[in-house]
Enzyme design. Structure first.
Site, PDB file in Angstrom:
ATOM      1  CG  PHE A  10     -80.836  69.264  -5.245  1.00 37.70           C
ATOM      2  CD1 PHE A  10     -81.413  68.040  -4.933  1.00 37.70           C
ATOM      3  CD2 PHE A  10     -80.225  69.408  -6.480  1.00 37.70           C
ATOM      4  CE1 PHE A  10     -81.382  66.987  -5.835  1.00 37.70           C
ATOM      5  CE2 PHE A  10     -80.186  68.362  -7.397  1.00 37.70           C
ATOM      6  CZ  PHE A  10     -80.766  67.146  -7.072  1.00 37.70           C
ATOM      7  CG  ASP A  11     -83.900  72.206   1.479  1.00 37.41           C
ATOM      8  OD1 ASP A  11     -83.526  73.340   1.812  1.00 37.41           O
ATOM      9  OD2 ASP A  11     -84.175  71.309   2.294  1.00 37.41           O
ATOM     10  CG  LEU A  12     -77.575  72.277   2.660  1.00 32.69           C
ATOM     11  CD1 LEU A  12     -76.774  71.261   1.863  1.00 32.69           C
ATOM     12  CD2 LEU A  12     -76.742  73.520   2.940  1.00 32.69           C
ATOM     13  CG  ASP A  13     -79.545  72.038   6.711  1.00 33.57           C
ATOM     14  OD1 ASP A  13     -78.477  71.510   6.373  1.00 33.57           O
ATOM     15  OD2 ASP A  13     -79.606  73.106   7.360  1.00 33.57           O
ATOM     16  CE  LYS A 150     -85.743  76.461  -0.086  1.00 31.04           C
ATOM     17  NZ  LYS A 150     -85.004  75.555   0.789  1.00 31.04           N
TER      18      LYS A 150
END
Length: 254
Positions: A10-13, A150
């Site tokens: 998962f990405d966060l923001d 990323k």
């Protein structure tokens, strides 16, 4: 609860946490203190997701000589005020807890500094859901080393997951809200599911190549679950067409 060993990164923001007010206020504070113009809301929102130093230079126009100080001011504001302004998106806690119960290994890959990412996740009480948390270096003004951006962060999370005997990382999937998430996943041979509640511009996720775009955590759960049997079939039959993401709707209406 069906047991599964296919990991999700998962990405966060913009994916797990809505950080908008805290990040925007922090950036505005830094720019104001440095005597620089503060962009409008749309441009401030566009700064959420990419690496902060890049956004400050490319979108806010911060001169290189003031970049380090801008980041310092922003970080101080974010730690003192911004984290408390952030909120988990609806359904995220239940989604993560369901994956923990099912034995699905999950990780975070974010361009937020790794130490700060841990603080945010701990603040919301979901840090223990993740087997691994990967982020950028503490000094965001420093040039990247190794695989950049990323892609490198996703690679680190994937390498962590590969150390788990039970994890089937061949069919891992990424979840994110920006084009950088899709590109970072693709650089590591992963599909990326885009979430429509984050900060992507109209058409951004589709153009980047997201295998599906979902608009609720229930749809995200169903889409990830729908990918599992497709990938299992590919593994068992060695049929490359069985692994195609066409089994999942990609019209943005999931």
């Amino acid at each position: 609860m069906t047991h599964t060993t296919v990991p999700v990164i998962f990405d966060l923001d913009g994916t797990l946490v809505d950080p908008a007010q805290g990040i925007s206020d922090g950036i505005a504070t830094a720019l104001t203190e440095l005597g620089l113009a503060v962009p409008g809301k749309a441009r401030l929102d566009a700064m959420i997701g990419p690496k902060l130093s890049h956004s400050l230079v490319d979108i806010a126009g911060v001169p290189a000589a003031q970049l380090e100080e801008a980041i310092r001011i922003y970080r101080a504001h974010y730690l003192s005020t911004g984290i408390a302004q952030s909120r988990l998106y609806p359904g995220i806690r239940s989604l993560l807890e369901s994956y923990v119960e099912a034995g699905r290994p999950i990780a975070v890959a974010t361009q937020k500094p790794e130490g700060l990412a841990r603080i945010v996740l701990e603040h919301h009480g979901i840090d223990t859901c993740f087997r691994f948390i990967r982020g950028s270096a503490a000094d965001e003004a420093a040039p990247a080393t190794g695989q950049a951006g990323k892609a490198g962060i996703v690679a680190a999370a994937l390498a962590d997951l590969e150390t788990l005997a039970e994890a089937d990382t061949r069919h891992a999937v990424m979840v994110g809200d920006r084009a950088q998430d899709v590109a970072g996943a693709a650089a590591n041979g992963l599909d990326c599911i885009g979430v429509g509640w984050g900060f992507a511009l109209d058409g951004e996720l589709r153009a980047a190549g997201a295998v599906a775009i979902v608009h609720s955590t229930a749809a995200l759960y169903d889409t990830i679950g729908g990918l599992d049997p497709v990938r299992t079939a590919a593994r068992l039959t060695s049929d490359p067409t069985a692994d195609a993401p066409n089994e999942v709707h990609t019209d943005g209406n999931v």
